[in-house]
Every structure is written in structure tokens, then in C-alpha cells.
Design an enzyme around this catalytic site. Structure first.
Site, PDB file in Angstrom:
ATOM      1  N   GLU A 115       0.854  -1.189   0.000  1.00 23.25           N
ATOM      2  CA  GLU A 115       0.000   0.000   0.000  1.00 23.25           C
ATOM      3  C   GLU A 115       0.881   1.227   0.000  1.00 23.25           C
ATOM      4  OE1 GLU A 115      -2.254   0.092   3.631  1.00 23.25           O
ATOM      5  OE2 GLU A 115      -3.206  -1.801   3.135  1.00 23.25           O
ATOM      6  N   ASP A 119       1.355  10.233   3.798  1.00 19.43           N
ATOM      7  CA  ASP A 119       2.082  11.185   4.641  1.00 19.43           C
ATOM      8  C   ASP A 119       1.073  12.024   5.421  1.00 19.43           C
ATOM      9  OD1 ASP A 119       4.122  12.564   5.747  1.00 19.43           O
ATOM     10  OD2 ASP A 119       4.631  13.720   3.960  1.00 19.43           O
ATOM     11  N   TYR A 230      -7.215   1.751   6.487  1.00 19.97           N
ATOM     12  CA  TYR A 230      -6.518   0.525   6.081  1.00 19.97           C
ATOM     13  C   TYR A 230      -6.569  -0.597   7.108  1.00 19.97           C
ATOM     14  CZ  TYR A 230      -2.979   3.423   8.457  1.00 19.97           C
ATOM     15  OH  TYR A 230      -2.326   4.243   9.330  1.00 19.97           O
ATOM     16  N   LYS A 359      10.906   2.857   2.807  1.00 22.98           N
ATOM     17  CA  LYS A 359      10.956   4.311   2.652  1.00 22.98           C
ATOM     18  C   LYS A 359      11.659   4.688   1.356  1.00 22.98           C
ATOM     19  CE  LYS A 359       9.403   6.238   6.532  1.00 22.98           C
ATOM     20  NZ  LYS A 359      10.162   7.240   7.164  1.00 22.98           N
ATOM     21  N   CYS A 453      29.372  44.204  -7.091  1.00 21.37           N
ATOM     22  CA  CYS A 453      29.438  42.948  -7.848  1.00 21.37           C
ATOM     23  C   CYS A 453      30.716  42.205  -7.458  1.00 21.37           C
ATOM     24  CB  CYS A 453      29.432  43.252  -9.336  1.00 21.37           C
ATOM     25  SG  CYS A 453      29.791  41.813 -10.347  1.00 21.37           S
ATOM     26  N   CYS A 471      24.038  43.814 -11.533  1.00 25.98           N
ATOM     27  CA  CYS A 471      25.293  44.471 -11.846  1.00 25.98           C
ATOM     28  C   CYS A 471      25.054  45.102 -13.214  1.00 25.98           C
ATOM     29  CB  CYS A 471      26.431  43.450 -11.929  1.00 25.98           C
ATOM     30  SG  CYS A 471      27.893  44.120 -12.721  1.00 25.98           S
ATOM     31  N   CYS A 476      31.156  43.496 -17.343  1.00 22.70           N
ATOM     32  CA  CYS A 476      31.474  42.662 -16.179  1.00 22.70           C
ATOM     33  C   CYS A 476      31.850  41.259 -16.671  1.00 22.70           C
ATOM     34  CB  CYS A 476      30.263  42.594 -15.249  1.00 22.70           C
ATOM     35  SG  CYS A 476      30.432  41.333 -13.977  1.00 22.70           S
TER      36      CYS A 476
HETATM   37  S1  IVH Z   1      -0.315   0.326   8.835  1.00 23.06           S
HETATM   38  C1  IVH Z   1       0.448  -1.731  12.795  1.00 23.06           C
HETATM   39  N1  IVH Z   1      -0.603   1.456   6.484  1.00 23.06           N
HETATM   40  O1  IVH Z   1       2.710   5.219   9.047  1.00 23.06           O
HETATM   41  C2  IVH Z   1       0.465  -1.105  11.474  1.00 23.06           C
HETATM   42  N2  IVH Z   1       0.300   2.746   8.253  1.00 23.06           N
HETATM   43  O2  IVH Z   1       5.360   4.941  10.177  1.00 23.06           O
HETATM   44  C3  IVH Z   1      -0.182   0.185  11.495  1.00 23.06           C
HETATM   45  N3  IVH Z   1       0.803   5.038   7.668  1.00 23.06           N
HETATM   46  O3  IVH Z   1       1.629   4.853  12.330  1.00 23.06           O
HETATM   47  C4  IVH Z   1       0.119   1.050  10.372  1.00 23.06           C
HETATM   48  N4  IVH Z   1       0.132   4.921   5.587  1.00 23.06           N
HETATM   49  O4  IVH Z   1       0.235   6.360  10.791  1.00 23.06           O
HETATM   50  C5  IVH Z   1      -0.202   1.602   7.756  1.00 23.06           C
HETATM   51  N5  IVH Z   1      -0.964   2.369   4.356  1.00 23.06           N
HETATM   52  C6  IVH Z   1      -0.562   2.491   5.636  1.00 23.06           C
HETATM   53  C7  IVH Z   1      -0.061   3.709   6.124  1.00 23.06           C
HETATM   54  C8  IVH Z   1       0.371   3.787   7.449  1.00 23.06           C
HETATM   55  C9  IVH Z   1       0.634   5.693   6.518  1.00 23.06           C
HETATM   56  C10 IVH Z   1       1.370   5.603   8.903  1.00 23.06           C
HETATM   57  C11 IVH Z   1       0.686   5.188  10.168  1.00 23.06           C
HETATM   58  C12 IVH Z   1       1.767   4.545  11.006  1.00 23.06           C
HETATM   59  C13 IVH Z   1       2.999   5.170  10.412  1.00 23.06           C
HETATM   60  C14 IVH Z   1       4.222   4.335  10.688  1.00 23.06           C
END
Ligand code: IVH
Length: 737
Positions: A115, A119, A230, A359, A453, A471, A476
């Protein structure tokens, strides 16, 4: 091994982590990039495992992270809201997959759901008998803040769940997801804050958290927050009474574990299940489908991946593709699909073992601003830029970044010696976002634009209504250098081989003083200069330019004499005359003489030429020095007119003349190139970005932020059908922008 005392380092790390946690979670104003923070935690965890005797119960490694703020009621989560472990490389993702398979005791590929990682900030929504009764933030993972009133203002979150036939919501259920701020709302809020002189949000996550923390729901409603869900965590009715509430599963004969790999869709899909007490989804894919069926927002790009290679190709794909999304994403969340297998793996105190966040390479980093220097452009415009302690961002080493203009720099109060946040997004030039004030040295002083300058010493000037300092000395050396680079560039006289270093040597040796001088250069002069190239270890090596290279450059200069007139007009570097302006002037006036003789009024009668451009051309031509330059170029044999046959062949203005369009997304019936060619054939222009001058934005499938920007600026949007009407002959075209 590090020579530092572990006790001291442990204390320092804990103090630093607590400090940054507060900046991030409580104040919404982080000072360091995520990777840097994660590195501190990683170091602390390593040090604690090397020195278990020095571990303390209140260490940040024992907590989920974050604290509650005053102003909202505190509520307890039915189950802790965990965070996710991170993978920063393909190897780390492979290691995760190995851990999962080892934990499950299988050598076969496992099915995951990938997924997008939104952000935003996590949210827990409670529904009772289908009605939204509570919305809570994560807080410290155990207790969060009751933000129900604010959550109710988010249109994407239904106040009542839909009754789906095969999966009616149980009595009480908690749904988890992410509240986020769409990119265009983020940009709008920052624009408003900038106008009000307030500090800008560094990213959409902070802006979303800031909005959610507002105590006035009416204000929150105006922020334009949205959400994706989710996760379903059970109320008493299901899910977390697992595994009792579930039918027995098939298991593998050898391991006694559920059979992994061959068929992870254990049990029939939800829609085919027998009616009876609902037992909840069995896979994550079913969870997402159920959430959809209940009318909750689910991010649509999730994908089922079998094995780590499929996951990796998904991660690679989104690294670039994410830019087309309407929301910020900093990674891909990978989750084991089968919920029963998740139970087998369990969680650590902070993370589930069945999920990880891959990431994307960080696009922001903090580094030291060594110096602020200024660059002098060919029009004399003086712009500051940052000289940085080199830092790797998104895979490339950055040692310089733009600072926009002096005004921006002063407003942000960026100072030499500061620690600064640097951002690099895609192919955009790196820029300094702002200073980290808490790390500023006491003796730092605000930066001021130099009075003179840096190259020629002439006093810098600024016109009353302009932000740019200039300038004004036309001789120049910095201006001459940039001017000659422009003259030789691909979009002007296109003289291959005549680059920055060669031009610098020509100017330094007084071998040329302007572009006309290039035509007097002989091979022997060039051959004696040096050429510089980089060795594989990064060191520069210089060698004699040589006869062969010199001959090539001289041939290129010779060839340029026959260039089209517009190339020369562009190459002269007249202010406001870009490539297209030069083409229009060449077409309208046909020769350098006629152009130079045209009055401002005559210039303006030319198609698309406005008063600013006309005045600029006029004043350039009025300079005797410039007239002499043209005569010297003419004497050197440079073409000064458009041949009559070429002029006749130039396209006449068309129905889209004067209009500018922007293309975004994929059109089903033609390529981007064909669409561009069609617009240009009709006299129109295609630009790369949306501005107030854009006539319309043509939107295809999976359109990116450009469509949003157009909407924001009130610029007409054309879908593919409207676009076809625009480019095909017919009366309907007239009705379109
Ligand atoms: S699952 C136990 N799915 O990322 C698992 N988290 O860095 C719970 N986040 O605390 C999180 N998109 O706030 C999950 N598709 C996604 C997400 C997601 C963003 C956030 C969430 C989590 C944080 C961890």
C-alpha cells in the site's frame, strides 16, 4: 570503535531523541529529517543491546513514541496503535521477507499487500451500530486525543457506515487509517501562512497534524483534510477475538502451520460466505474490500504481491510515480496478507513483525550552510546560492542549492554557518527550505546582499518595483561569461564544444570580449588552451586542448554563421527575448536591419509581442555598442536575414495562436508528443507547468498535481474529448478555451 563513553552517549542519545520526538509529535515542527532521527534511534538501540546493564525503563526505545497535548480529552485505545519498522534499502526489504518466512517456517513465497504510505497522521475511528462515535489520534500509542469534533468535519470520513450485504458492520468496530492534507490544500495553507508572515509547514504531515490539533472544528473544516483507512480492529464482536471466532484453517502437513504460498486465500471470499455471524476478513485484501463496502475511503493503488521481487518492483515503480499523486507519500507499506499468519508472527513492543514501511530515498536532509555566495547572470541579475557541507539526498551528493532571491533569504533569515534543511524533489534543483533555529550559533549575523558585484566591483542596483539586484556593468566578466555561454548554447547559436571552461579561458586571456570576437578565433589559439576533465576518483585533470579539438570548435563556429536568424536574435541575450520571442521577431521582421529599425509601436504590431518585450528590444537596439556588435557579426559573415523562401514557408498564425496549454496525465488516443505537435501546428504553445498565463490544462488518465493547480487557479480543464474538439477542424472549437 567509537572512543566515547557509552554511558554519556546513551544519555545524550536519549535526550536528543526525546527532544526531537517532542518537536515532531507535539510541536509539529521537526528540526531533523526522518532518516536522521531514525539513525539516532538505531544507534541507541544498538548501544543498549551492547550494554544491557545500561538500559533504562524510561528509554525512548521502550515507548511507542509521541505524547498527548493539552486541550483535548485523553482516550485509551482498545489496542495499542503500533508504529512500523522501516526499510531504507532493497536489502533491508529482502531481510524483512526472510524474517517473515523464517518466522512462518516456509521457504516458499509469501503473499503481501503493498500500500502507499500516506504522509499524514494516524487516526482511530470508532463506529457503534454503524455510527461514527469517536475519532482519536495516536498520542503515545496507548492513549490519544479525542478529536471527534474535528474528525466529523472531514468529508471523506462517513458519519454512518453503509450496510453492505455480505459484510454488515458489527455492533462496535474501530477503523484505523490516516488523515492527510491533499497537496493542493497544503500549498494553499502555506501560501496563506506566508502572507500572514507565519512559519511555513515543512510537509503535509505537519500541516495535517497542525490542523487536527486546532480546537475550533469550524477552522478545521476549512483546512480541507482528507483520509484513507486501512485497518479494522475488532470490537467485542470479532477480529480480535481471533482465532476463536474463525473457522479452522487448512494447514501444511509438515509444519502444522497454515499452508503458505500455494493458496493464501484461505476460505471463500467474503461475498460468497454463508450468512451467519460475521467473522471478519481473513486477509488484508478482504479488509480493504470490506472497508470500501462500508463506504470508507481506501487508497486505490494497493497491490497484491507474491514474494519479495514483486514487492521490490512495486516499490521501484512508485518511487517516481508517486509524484503524480494528489497526496504526499514517503514509502510503501508492506503487510502480510493472511491475517492468521500475522497472528503467528505477532508484534514487538513497537512494531508488528508482519509489516514494514519501505521508505523512498529521503528528499530532505539537514546540513551545514558553509557560505552564501552570489551568482551574476548574463543580464546582470545577482542571485544568492548556498554552498553546503556535502550531503546525500535521494541518492545524489548535494553541495550547492538555490536560495531563490535575496528577499526570500532575508524573510527566512537564513545565515551563513546555519544548519539548514535542504530539499531535492525529483529533477528539481535542490533548494534550502529554511534554517534550524535551535542549532544556530550565538555569534551568527543576518546575511546581507553585497553592495558591489563580486566579479567587477561595480555597485549593485535594484529598480524600485523589482526584487532582483543587478550588476549594470555590461563589460562585467561574469556577465560576459554567462552571455557567451548563452550565445553558444543549444537553444541559440548551438556551437558544440564551446563550454564554460573554454569561454572562461578566452575571457581571462582577453582573446574575446564579446560574441563577435568568437568569429576571429584561430585554431592555434584554441589549441594552446587547456581542457579539464574529471578522473574516476573525482580529481580534475588538465591537458592541452589540442589541434584536433580546436579544429572541431572552429568548424562549429564557422557553421554557426549560417544559422537561422532567430538563433542569432536569441543568442544576443536581449532581456525578455526568449527562444519563442526570437522566433516571432524573426518571422515578423525578416532581417536584423528591419528589426533594429522598428519603432516600439511597430514591434508591438508583431504577433504576440507585448509592450515589455518591444521596449526591451528597442532599448537594446538603441545602444550604439550593440549596433557595432551587429556590424561586426555581419562583417564576420553571420547571417542577418531570413531567406525569402524560408519566410514564406513560416507558419501563419493559427486558431490557437497566443494560447498556452499544459498537458498532464496519459491521453488514450495519442502520445504526448503528438498532442504537443497538434497544438503547435495550430499556432498554440505547450508549457511544462501551470501558471496564471495558461489557457487550459489538458487532463488525461492519472493526471498529477497540475490538474489540481489549474483548479486552484481557476484555469479551464479540458478532458480528452474536449481536447480532440480543440485540435480537430470544426465549429465547436470556438466554444473552447
Ligand atoms: S499500517 C500496525 N498502512 O505510518 C500497522 N500505516 O510509520 C499500522 N501510515 O503509524 C500502520 N500509511 O500512521 C499503515 N498504508 C498504511 C499507512 C500507514 C501511513 C502511517 C501510520 C503509522 C505510520 C508508521
Amino acid at each position: 570503535m567509537s572512543p566515547v563513553n557509552p554511558t554519556e552517549r546513551l544519555e545524550e542519545l536519549r535526550r536528543l531523541i526525546r527532544y526531537h520526538e517532542e518537536r515532531y509529535f507535539v510541536l509539529d515542527d521537526p528540526e531533523v529529517a526522518d532518516v536522521e532521527f531514525d539513525a539516532l534511534v538505531k544507534e541507541l538501540r544498538q548501544l543498549e543491546s551492547q550494554h544491557p546493564d545500561l538500559a533504562t525503563p524510561d528509554s525512548p526505545t521502550r515507548r511507542v513514541g509521541g505524547r498527548a497535548t493539552a486541550g483535548f480529552d485523553t482516550v485509551e485505545h482498545a489496542q495499542p496503535m503500533l508504529s512500523l519498522d522501516n526499510a531504507y534499502s532493497e536489502d533491508e526489504l529482502r531481510a524483512f521477507d526472510e524474517r517473515v518466512r523464517k518466522g512462518l517456517g516456509t521457504a516458499e513465497s509469501v503473499v503481501y499487500i503493498a500500500e502507499l504510505k500516506i504522509d499524514g497522521l494516524s487516526i482511530a475511528l470508532t463506529y457503534e451500530d454503524g455510527m461514527l462515535t469517536r475519532g482519536a489520534t495516536r498520542g503515545d500509542g496507548v492513549r490519544g486525543e479525542d478529536v471527534t469534533a474535528n474528525v466529523r468535519t472531514i468529508k471523506a470520513i462517513p458519519l454512518r457506515l453503509k450496510e453492505a450485504e455480505a459484510s454488515a458492520p458489527p455492533g462496535q468496530v474501530e477503523i484505523r487509517g490516516e488523515v492527510y492534507l491533499p497537496k493542493r490544500a497544503f500549498e494553499r495553507i502555506n501560501r496563506e501562512r506566508e502572507e500572514a508572515g507565519e512559519a511555513l509547514f515543512m510537509n503535509p504531515r505537519n500541516a495535517a497534524a497542525g490542523a487536527m490539533r486546532n480546537l475550533d472544528p469550524a477552522l478545521v473544516a476549512r483546512r480541507g483534510l482528507s483520509a484513507f483507512t486501512y485497518q479494522i480492529v475488532g470490537g467485542p464482536a470479532f477480529a480480535d477475538s481471533r482465532p476463536e471466532g474463525r473457522p479452522p484453517r487448512t494447514s501444511s502437513a509438515e509444519t502444522g502451520l497454515p499452508h503458505v504460498g500455494a493458496d493464501l486465500q484461505v476460505g471463500p471470499p467474503s461475498s460468497h460466505r454463508e450468512t451467519g455471524p460475521w467473522v471478519g476478513p481473513r486477509t488484508h485484501a478482504e479488509t480493504l474490500e470490506t472497508l470500501r463496502a462500508w463506504g470508507l475511503p481506501v487508497e486505490a493503488h494497493w497491490r497484491r504481491c507474491r514474494g519479495v521481487e514483486e514487492l521490490l518492483s512495486c516499490c521501484r515503480e512508485w518511487e517516481e510515480r508517486r509524484r503524480t499523486l494528489e497526496f504526499g507519500t514517503d514509502g510503501i507499506v508492506i503487510k502480510l496478507d493472511d491475517l492468521a499468519l500475522r497472528d503467528l508472527l505477532g508484534t514487538t513492543s513497537k512494531f508488528p513483525r508482519w509489516a514494514i514501511a519501505f521508505k523512498f530515498p529521503a528528499e530532505q536532509q539537514t546540513t551545514r550552510l558553509k557560505a552564501i555566495e552570489v551568482n551574476v547572470g548574463r543580464t546582470g541579475a545577482v542571485t544568492p546560492f548556498a554552498v553546503l557541507e556535502p550531503v546525500v539526498i535521494a541518492g545524489s551528493t548535494i553541495s550547492m542549492a538555490t536560495l531563490h532571491n535575496a528577499e526570500d533569504l532575508t524573510r527566512k533569515d537564513i545565515r551563513e554557518g546555519d544548519w539548514v534543511i535542504v530539499e531535492k524533489a525529483g529533477d528539481v534543483i535542490p533548494r534550502v527550505v529554511g534554517p534550524v533555529l535551535s542549532r544556530r550559533q550565538d555569534d551568527s549575523v543576518p546575511w546581507t546582499m553585497p553592495a558591489a558585484c563580486p566579479r567587477c566591483g561595480a555597485a549593485l542596483c535594484r529598480e524600485a518595483d523589482e526584487v532582483v539586484w543587478r550588476c549594470e556593468n555590461t563589460s562585467c566578466p561574469a556577465r560576459l561569461q554567462r552571455g557567451l555561454e548563452h550565445f553558444a548554447s543549444r537553444s541559440a547559436m548551438n556551437i558544440e564544444g564551446l563550454g564554460e571552461s573554454l569561454i572562461a579561458q578566452l575571457l581571462a586571456g582577453n582573446l574575446v570580449t564579446d560574441c563577435a570576437g568568437l568569429y576571429d578565433l584561430g585554431e592555434e589559439v584554441l589549441a594552446g588552451l587547456t581542457s579539464t576533465s574529471a578522473r574516476s576518483d573525482g580529481k580534475a585533470i588538465s591537458r592541452r586542448f589540442g589541434e584536433k579539438n580546436a579544429a572541431k570548435v572552429v568548424a562549429q563556429i564557422e557553421r554557426s554563421k549560417g544559422n537561422e536568424l532567430w538563433r542569432l536574435i536569441h543568442g544576443l541575450g536581449i532581456r525578455h527575448v526568449g527562444e519563442r520571442g526570437a522566433q516571432l521577431l524573426a518571422r515578423a521582421f525578416g532581417s536584423m536591419d528591419d528589426l533594429c529599425d522598428a519603432t516600439t509601436a511597430q514591434l508591438q504590431t508583431a504577433h504576440e509581442i507585448g509592450p515589455v518585450l518591444a521596449a526591451s528590444v528597442r532599448s537594446w537596439c538603441d545602444e550604439p555598442q550593440n549596433r557595432q556588435l551587429i556590424e561586426r557579426l555581419r562583417a564576420a559573415g553571420v547571417r542577418m536575414a531570413v531567406p525569402p523562401e524560408e519566410r514564406a514557408a513560416m507558419p501563419a498564425p493559427g486558431p490557437l495562436t497566443g494560447k498556452t496549454y499544459v498537458l498532464t496525465g496519459t491521453l488514450a488516443s495519442m502520445t504526448r508528443e503528438d498532442a504537443t505537435a497538434a497544438v503547435e501546428r495550430l499556432g498554440g504553445k505547450v508549457a511544462g507547468s501551470v501558471s496564471r498565463k495558461t489557457t487550459g490544462v489538458i487532463v488525461g488518465a492519472e493526471a498529477g498535481t497540475k490538474a489540481a493547480k489549474a483548479e486552484q487557479l481557476g484555469i479551464p480543464i479540458l478532458d480528452e474529448t474536449a481536447f480532440r474538439t480543440l485540435i480537430e477542424p470544426g465549429p465547436d472549437r470556438a466554444a473552447l478555451p
